[in-house]
Design a protein around this motif. Structure first.
Motif, mmCIF file in Angstrom:
data_model
loop_
_atom_site.group_PDB
_atom_site.id
_atom_site.type_symbol
_atom_site.label_atom_id
_atom_site.label_comp_id
_atom_site.label_asym_id
_atom_site.label_seq_id
_atom_site.Cartn_x
_atom_site.Cartn_y
_atom_site.Cartn_z
ATOM 1 N N PRO A 109 -51.869 -36.230 9.466
ATOM 2 C CA PRO A 109 -51.602 -34.859 9.007
ATOM 3 C C PRO A 109 -50.405 -34.732 8.068
ATOM 4 C CG PRO A 109 -52.188 -34.834 11.326
ATOM 5 C CD PRO A 109 -52.086 -36.277 10.929
ATOM 6 N N LEU A 110 -49.365 -35.529 8.291
ATOM 7 C CA LEU A 110 -48.186 -35.426 7.431
ATOM 8 C C LEU A 110 -48.443 -35.957 6.026
ATOM 9 C CD1 LEU A 110 -45.328 -36.351 9.930
ATOM 10 C CD2 LEU A 110 -45.979 -34.077 9.114
ATOM 11 N N CYS A 111 -49.519 -36.723 5.850
ATOM 12 C CA CYS A 111 -49.865 -37.199 4.506
ATOM 13 C C CYS A 111 -50.203 -36.048 3.566
ATOM 14 C CB CYS A 111 -51.048 -38.169 4.576
ATOM 15 S SG CYS A 111 -50.629 -39.807 5.234
ATOM 16 N N TRP A 112 -50.675 -34.942 4.116
ATOM 17 C CA TRP A 112 -50.954 -33.775 3.264
ATOM 18 C C TRP A 112 -49.676 -33.332 2.549
ATOM 19 C CZ3 TRP A 112 -55.626 -30.642 3.207
ATOM 20 C CH2 TRP A 112 -56.669 -31.173 3.977
ATOM 21 N N TYR A 113 -48.537 -33.375 3.248
ATOM 22 C CA TYR A 113 -47.263 -33.002 2.641
ATOM 23 C C TYR A 113 -46.802 -34.058 1.643
ATOM 24 C CZ TYR A 113 -47.035 -29.353 6.143
ATOM 25 O OH TYR A 113 -47.325 -28.248 6.896
ATOM 26 N N LYS A 114 -47.005 -35.318 1.969
ATOM 27 C CA LYS A 114 -46.538 -36.394 1.106
ATOM 28 C C LYS A 114 -47.273 -36.396 -0.229
ATOM 29 C CE LYS A 114 -45.076 -39.259 4.988
ATOM 30 N NZ LYS A 114 -45.340 -40.483 5.798
ATOM 31 N N GLN A 115 -48.506 -35.885 -0.254
ATOM 32 C CA GLN A 115 -49.210 -35.742 -1.535
ATOM 33 C C GLN A 115 -48.374 -34.920 -2.511
ATOM 34 O OE1 GLN A 115 -52.276 -36.039 -3.347
ATOM 35 N NE2 GLN A 115 -52.669 -37.864 -2.119
ATOM 36 N N TYR A 116 -47.650 -33.948 -1.971
ATOM 37 C CA TYR A 116 -46.896 -33.035 -2.825
ATOM 38 C C TYR A 116 -45.461 -33.510 -3.047
ATOM 39 C CZ TYR A 116 -50.774 -29.859 -3.074
ATOM 40 O OH TYR A 116 -51.999 -29.318 -3.369
ATOM 41 N N THR A 117 -44.802 -34.010 -2.018
ATOM 42 C CA THR A 117 -43.422 -34.450 -2.203
ATOM 43 C C THR A 117 -43.332 -35.703 -3.071
ATOM 44 O OG1 THR A 117 -43.487 -35.698 -0.123
ATOM 45 C CG2 THR A 117 -42.623 -33.431 -0.044
ATOM 46 N N THR A 118 -44.362 -36.523 -3.063
ATOM 47 C CA THR A 118 -44.366 -37.730 -3.898
ATOM 48 C C THR A 118 -44.876 -37.466 -5.308
ATOM 49 O OG1 THR A 118 -46.602 -38.352 -3.196
ATOM 50 C CG2 THR A 118 -44.758 -39.213 -1.893
ATOM 51 N N GLY A 119 -45.471 -36.314 -5.528
ATOM 52 C CA GLY A 119 -46.005 -35.987 -6.839
ATOM 53 C C GLY A 119 -47.395 -36.537 -7.095
ATOM 54 N N MET A 120 -48.031 -37.152 -6.077
ATOM 55 C CA MET A 120 -49.378 -37.681 -6.267
ATOM 56 C C MET A 120 -50.361 -36.598 -6.702
ATOM 57 S SD MET A 120 -50.208 -40.472 -3.299
ATOM 58 C CE MET A 120 -49.288 -42.000 -3.167
ATOM 59 N N VAL A 121 -50.121 -35.378 -6.235
ATOM 60 C CA VAL A 121 -51.039 -34.291 -6.546
ATOM 61 C C VAL A 121 -51.131 -34.043 -8.047
ATOM 62 C CG1 VAL A 121 -49.298 -32.463 -6.317
ATOM 63 C CG2 VAL A 121 -51.698 -31.937 -5.901
ATOM 64 N N ALA A 122 -50.052 -34.330 -8.776
ATOM 65 C CA ALA A 122 -50.062 -34.106 -10.221
ATOM 66 C C ALA A 122 -51.091 -34.998 -10.902
ATOM 67 C CB ALA A 122 -48.675 -34.363 -10.799
ATOM 68 N N GLU A 123 -51.176 -36.242 -10.482
ATOM 69 C CA GLU A 123 -52.161 -37.150 -11.066
ATOM 70 C C GLU A 123 -53.575 -36.684 -10.756
ATOM 71 O OE1 GLU A 123 -51.546 -39.691 -13.213
ATOM 72 O OE2 GLU A 123 -49.544 -38.777 -13.114
ATOM 73 N N ASP A 124 -53.779 -36.212 -9.542
ATOM 74 C CA ASP A 124 -55.093 -35.715 -9.147
ATOM 75 C C ASP A 124 -55.477 -34.483 -9.965
ATOM 76 O OD1 ASP A 124 -57.272 -36.296 -7.366
ATOM 77 O OD2 ASP A 124 -56.770 -34.484 -6.259
ATOM 78 N N ASP A 125 -54.509 -33.602 -10.190
ATOM 79 C CA ASP A 125 -54.786 -32.373 -10.940
ATOM 80 C C ASP A 125 -55.154 -32.646 -12.395
ATOM 81 O OD1 ASP A 125 -54.474 -30.720 -8.780
ATOM 82 O OD2 ASP A 125 -52.455 -30.043 -9.293
ATOM 83 N N LYS A 126 -54.762 -33.797 -12.913
ATOM 84 C CA LYS A 126 -55.130 -34.146 -14.282
ATOM 85 C C LYS A 126 -56.635 -34.355 -14.431
ATOM 86 C CE LYS A 126 -50.662 -36.255 -15.358
ATOM 87 N NZ LYS A 126 -49.925 -37.524 -15.605
#
Length: 339
Positions: free
Chosen positions: A252-269
Motif C-alpha cells: 500500500p505504501l508504494c502508492w505514495y512512493k509513486q508520487y514522492t519519487t516522481g515516477m508518476v511523471a514518467e507514467d503521465d507522459k
C-alpha cells in the motif's frame, strides 16, 4: 474472504477471487455482480483508497445491488486478497488501469454503461482510467480527492508547496513518513495507534498530527490512542487491523512512493494530450471537514479538467462513503440517472 464483512445477502452472489490477469500475471480479489437482465442498468466500478479494501464500499454495494445495478469492487493492488508487489514501478497508473480493464473484460463488462467511483487513491486510479481508457466509461465520481490530471513535470515538493499556499497549511506532510524505508514495519508495530489517527473521532486531530511533516511518525511512535468516529466500531477497526497485519503495509505504501519519487511523471507522459480533459460527466464529493484532502485542492484540477462537473458538499471527514452513506448514495443515484 469477502462475505464475512460484506453487505447482507452477499451469499446470493458468487464473487470471483484471485483471477490471474495477463500480461502481468497478477492476481486480483474482487466482488462482481452483473446488472439485472433488463439491460437498462449501468455497472459501477468502485475503487477504494488507503489503507482500505473493497469492504469500504459495503454501504454503496448494498444500495446499488438492490436497485439492479452491476457492481465491480476489487481489492486494489497491495490490499486484501490481491497481490502485493513491493516494486514501486508495479503501481504505475497506466499498469493498474490496464488491470481494471482486464477484470472488466474478464467479466464481460463491455456493453453496459460503466461509471467509475473512487475514493482517496482510488481517485488516482480513476484518473488513469479516464485518461488511458476514456471510451470505456460513461462517467467518473471522485470522492474526497479530485481528478489527478496528467502532469509530465510533476514534482512532489512543488505540489506540496502549492497546496500549502492554497489552504494556508501543509496538507501532505505525512507522505514523507509513508515513503521512508521501513515505514511499513513501524506502522505494523504500532498498528492500533496508526489506525486511530487515520480514523479519529475528531477530524481536526488529523490536521495537527498527520498533515504537517513528521507529525504522523511522532504520533505512531507515541502509542497514543483516540476513540474511533461514530461510523466505525472497535470491531470494525479490529478486523481492519488484522487484515493490514496479514498483508503488510509495504505494498500500500508504494502508492505514495509513486508520487514522492516522481515516477508518476514518467507514467503521465504516456497519456495522449487530447485526453487531459475529461469529456464525460464528473461527480465530486467535497468533504468539508477533511483537513488532509481539503476540497480546494481537489478543485484545482477538477474545474479546468472536467467541464461537465457536478459538485456535492458533505459535512464529513475524509471517509464520506462511511460517514454519510445515505446522502452520498442518493446523490450518486440522482447524478447517474440524470445522464
Amino acid at each position: 474472504m469477502w462475505c464475512p464483512h460484506s453487505p447482507p445477502g452477499c451469499h446470493l452472489y458468487q464473487p470471483h477471487t484471485r483471477i490471474s490477469l495477463h500480461p502481468r500475471g497478477l492476481k486480483y480479489h474482487y466482488l462482481f455482480s452483473p446488472a439485472d437482465s433488463s439491460g437498462l442498468k449501468p455497472t459501477l466500478v468502485f475503487l477504494h483508497g488507503f489503507p482500505s479494501n473493497a469492504n469500504e464500499w459495503r454501504h454503496q454495494i448494498r444500495f446499488f445491488l438492490g436497485r439492479g445495478y452491476g457492481v465491480l469492487a476489487p481489492d486494489l493492488l497491495g490490499y486484501g486478497g490481491t497481490d502485493k508487489p513491493t516494486d514501486v514501478a508495479a503501481y504505475a497508473k497506466s499498469l493498474m488501469s490496464a488491470d481494471i480493464i482486464a477484470i472488466m473484460d474478464e467479466e464481460g463488462i463491455t456493453k453496459t454503461k460503466v461509471y467509475a467511483v473512487g475514493h482517496d487513491w482510488g481517485c488516482a486510479l480513476i484518473s488513469g482510467l479516464a485518461t488511458f481508457y476514456p471510451a470505456r466509461f460513461a462517467g467518473f465520481a471522485f470522492l474526497a480527492v479530485g481528478y489527478l490530471a496528467p502532469t509530465p513535470d510533476y514534482n512532489f515538493e512543488a505540489f506540496n508547496a502549492s497546496a500549502k499556499a492554497l489552504v494556508g497549511y501543509e496538507c501532505f506532510g505525512y507522505f514523507y513518513f509513508f515513503a521512508e524505508e521501513g515505514a511499513d514495519k513501524i506502522i505494523a508495530d504500532h498498528i492500533g495507534t496508526f489506525l486511530s489517527i487515520l480514523y479519529p473521532h475528531d477530524s481536526k486531530m488529523r490536521l495537527a498530527h498527520m498533515a504537517p511533516r513528521d507529525k504522523i511518525k511522532d504520533w505512531v511512535l507515541s502509542r497514543k490512542m483516540t476513540p474511533p468516529p461514530s461510523y466505525l466500531t472497535q470491531d470494525d477497526l479490529d478486523v481492519h487491523k488484522a487484515e493490514l497485519l496479514e498483508g503488510g503495509l509495504a505494498g500500500p505504501l508504494c502508492w505514495y512512493k509513486q508520487y514522492t519519487t516522481g515516477m508518476v511523471a514518467e507514467d503521465d507522459k504516456l497519456v495522449p494530450k487530447e485526453n487531459y480533459v475529461i469529456k464525460q460527466p464528473v461527480f465530486f464529493a467535497a468533504t468539508l471537514n477533511d483537513h488532509i484532502c481539503p476540497p480546494e485542492v481537489g478543485l484545482v484540477s477538477l474545474k479546468p479538467g472536467c467541464p461537465n462537473l457536478t459538485i456535492k458538499e458533505y459535512h464529513t471527514d475524509h471517509w464520506v462513503q462511511l460517514a454519510a452513506p445515505e446522502q452520498l448514495n442518493k446523490d450518486l443515484l440522482e447524478w447517474i440517472e440524470s445522464q
